[in-house]
Design a protein around this motif. Sequence first.
Motif, PDB file in Angstrom:
ATOM      1  N   ILE A 127       0.839  -1.198   0.000  1.00 29.82           N
ATOM      2  CA  ILE A 127       0.000   0.000   0.000  1.00 29.82           C
ATOM      3  C   ILE A 127       0.877   1.252   0.000  1.00 29.82           C
ATOM      4  CG2 ILE A 127      -1.687   1.317   1.338  1.00 29.82           C
ATOM      5  CD1 ILE A 127      -2.902  -1.292   2.225  1.00 29.82           C
ATOM      6  N   ALA A 128       1.986   1.203   0.743  1.00 28.78           N
ATOM      7  CA  ALA A 128       2.916   2.329   0.723  1.00 28.78           C
ATOM      8  C   ALA A 128       3.473   2.540  -0.691  1.00 28.78           C
ATOM      9  CB  ALA A 128       4.055   2.080   1.712  1.00 28.78           C
ATOM     10  N   ALA A 129       3.754   1.439  -1.401  1.00 32.56           N
ATOM     11  CA  ALA A 129       4.240   1.547  -2.781  1.00 32.56           C
ATOM     12  C   ALA A 129       3.190   2.201  -3.672  1.00 32.56           C
ATOM     13  CB  ALA A 129       4.599   0.161  -3.315  1.00 32.56           C
ATOM     14  N   PHE A 142      10.821   2.555  -9.458  1.00 29.87           N
ATOM     15  CA  PHE A 142      11.933   1.952  -8.722  1.00 29.87           C
ATOM     16  C   PHE A 142      11.753   2.141  -7.225  1.00 29.87           C
ATOM     17  CE2 PHE A 142      16.082   1.868  -6.724  1.00 29.87           C
ATOM     18  CZ  PHE A 142      16.650   0.720  -7.261  1.00 29.87           C
ATOM     19  N   ALA A 143      11.338   3.341  -6.822  1.00 30.36           N
ATOM     20  CA  ALA A 143      11.133   3.610  -5.393  1.00 30.36           C
ATOM     21  C   ALA A 143      10.046   2.714  -4.815  1.00 30.36           C
ATOM     22  CB  ALA A 143      10.771   5.079  -5.186  1.00 30.36           C
ATOM     23  N   ALA A 144       8.987   2.479  -5.586  1.00 32.11           N
ATOM     24  CA  ALA A 144       7.903   1.615  -5.126  1.00 32.11           C
ATOM     25  C   ALA A 144       8.376   0.174  -5.001  1.00 32.11           C
ATOM     26  CB  ALA A 144       6.712   1.704  -6.083  1.00 32.11           C
ATOM     27  N   GLY A 145       9.054  -0.333  -6.047  1.00 30.07           N
ATOM     28  CA  GLY A 145       9.497  -1.724  -6.038  1.00 30.07           C
ATOM     29  C   GLY A 145      10.556  -2.007  -4.991  1.00 30.07           C
ATOM     30  N   ALA A 146      11.580  -1.155  -4.944  1.00 28.67           N
ATOM     31  CA  ALA A 146      12.668  -1.375  -3.986  1.00 28.67           C
ATOM     32  C   ALA A 146      12.264  -0.973  -2.574  1.00 28.67           C
ATOM     33  CB  ALA A 146      13.904  -0.583  -4.422  1.00 28.67           C
ATOM     34  N   GLY A 147      11.544   0.131  -2.452  1.00 27.53           N
ATOM     35  CA  GLY A 147      11.169   0.625  -1.128  1.00 27.53           C
ATOM     36  C   GLY A 147      10.261  -0.323  -0.379  1.00 27.53           C
ATOM     37  N   GLN A 149      18.234  -7.788  -3.295  1.00 32.55           N
ATOM     38  CA  GLN A 149      16.928  -8.170  -3.834  1.00 32.55           C
ATOM     39  C   GLN A 149      16.069  -6.943  -4.098  1.00 32.55           C
ATOM     40  OE1 GLN A 149      14.702 -10.837  -1.330  1.00 32.55           O
ATOM     41  NE2 GLN A 149      12.834 -10.661  -2.563  1.00 32.55           N
ATOM     42  N   ALA A 150      16.162  -5.933  -3.224  1.00 30.97           N
ATOM     43  CA  ALA A 150      15.379  -4.713  -3.412  1.00 30.97           C
ATOM     44  C   ALA A 150      15.751  -4.029  -4.725  1.00 30.97           C
ATOM     45  CB  ALA A 150      15.590  -3.760  -2.235  1.00 30.97           C
ATOM     46  N   ALA A 151      17.048  -3.990  -5.031  1.00 30.27           N
ATOM     47  CA  ALA A 151      17.484  -3.384  -6.291  1.00 30.27           C
ATOM     48  C   ALA A 151      16.945  -4.174  -7.484  1.00 30.27           C
ATOM     49  CB  ALA A 151      19.008  -3.321  -6.334  1.00 30.27           C
ATOM     50  N   ILE A 152      16.965  -5.512  -7.376  1.00 28.44           N
ATOM     51  CA  ILE A 152      16.452  -6.353  -8.461  1.00 28.44           C
ATOM     52  C   ILE A 152      14.965  -6.100  -8.671  1.00 28.44           C
ATOM     53  CG2 ILE A 152      15.984  -8.739  -9.155  1.00 28.44           C
ATOM     54  CD1 ILE A 152      18.550  -9.526  -7.657  1.00 28.44           C
ATOM     55  N   GLU A 153      14.200  -6.072  -7.593  1.00 31.40           N
ATOM     56  CA  GLU A 153      12.762  -5.871  -7.720  1.00 31.40           C
ATOM     57  C   GLU A 153      12.432  -4.451  -8.177  1.00 31.40           C
ATOM     58  OE1 GLU A 153      10.099  -7.441  -4.900  1.00 31.40           O
ATOM     59  OE2 GLU A 153      11.249  -9.280  -4.567  1.00 31.40           O
ATOM     60  N   GLY A 154      13.262  -3.479  -7.772  1.00 30.04           N
ATOM     61  CA  GLY A 154      13.056  -2.114  -8.241  1.00 30.04           C
ATOM     62  C   GLY A 154      13.248  -2.006  -9.746  1.00 30.04           C
ATOM     63  N   VAL A 155      14.303  -2.634 -10.263  1.00 24.15           N
ATOM     64  CA  VAL A 155      14.572  -2.612 -11.710  1.00 24.15           C
ATOM     65  C   VAL A 155      13.461  -3.338 -12.466  1.00 24.15           C
ATOM     66  CG1 VAL A 155      16.132  -3.440 -13.511  1.00 24.15           C
ATOM     67  CG2 VAL A 155      17.062  -2.377 -11.449  1.00 24.15           C
TER      68      VAL A 155
END
Length: 224
Positions: free
Chosen positions: A117-119, A149-154, A194-200
């Motif tokens: 939800i934050a994303a 990217f902020a949504a996925g990685a954050g 993993q956060a960087a991977i999911e952000g990309v």
Amino acid sequence: MHIPDGFLPPNICLAGYALTGGVTWYSLREIKRDNYTQANIPKASLLTAAFFVASLIHIPIPPTSVHLIFNGLMGAVLGFYAFPAILIGLFFQAVMFQHGGMSTLGVNAIVIGAPAIAAHLIFKQRDKLPLASDRFLRKKQAVTKILSFAAGAGALLLSATMFAVLLVTNISPDMDVNAERTAILISMGSYAIQAAIEGVFCVMLISFLEQVKPELLRSSSNNY
């Protein structure tokens, strides 16, 4: 990132169920205000299945392994549909594969679903940009990528932080507390990768959808 049965005391498990009930109620209330429910429910079902499968795929990142979550992607694409979708996916993972637990289902839903939800709230900031025109199109595309990217990685980093705090503060005295705490903190480095991977991945998928099917991002707009 799925907390199994037996790791958390009953009071935290009950609190997790209470919070999950409240967030689910709020999400369903927001979904009722959506003007595109018939189009968004099949999309939510598809991403629920993707979440269910992705969380079972483990990626080795020494000295441990991680599994994909995609809660940030779900939040960006589904909006408030993401939380009940994640809750359903977690339920079937716990029942069918014992991935997570039934006593910790509420806690796991908050750990993974609340950051989704934050994303959504992060990604919907794109709606404050001017409507696409020759002048603002490139700016909006660049900002959309940054927000994606902020949504996925954050979302992943927030989930990992909540996960680590819960485990570190509830280590059983029967275990080697220092060793367990060290292992949990080391795993945070893997989650950062993993956060960087999911952000990309989130940037790539949302950029693709924006080009070929922009209406699929409609649930992240101000239509509630």
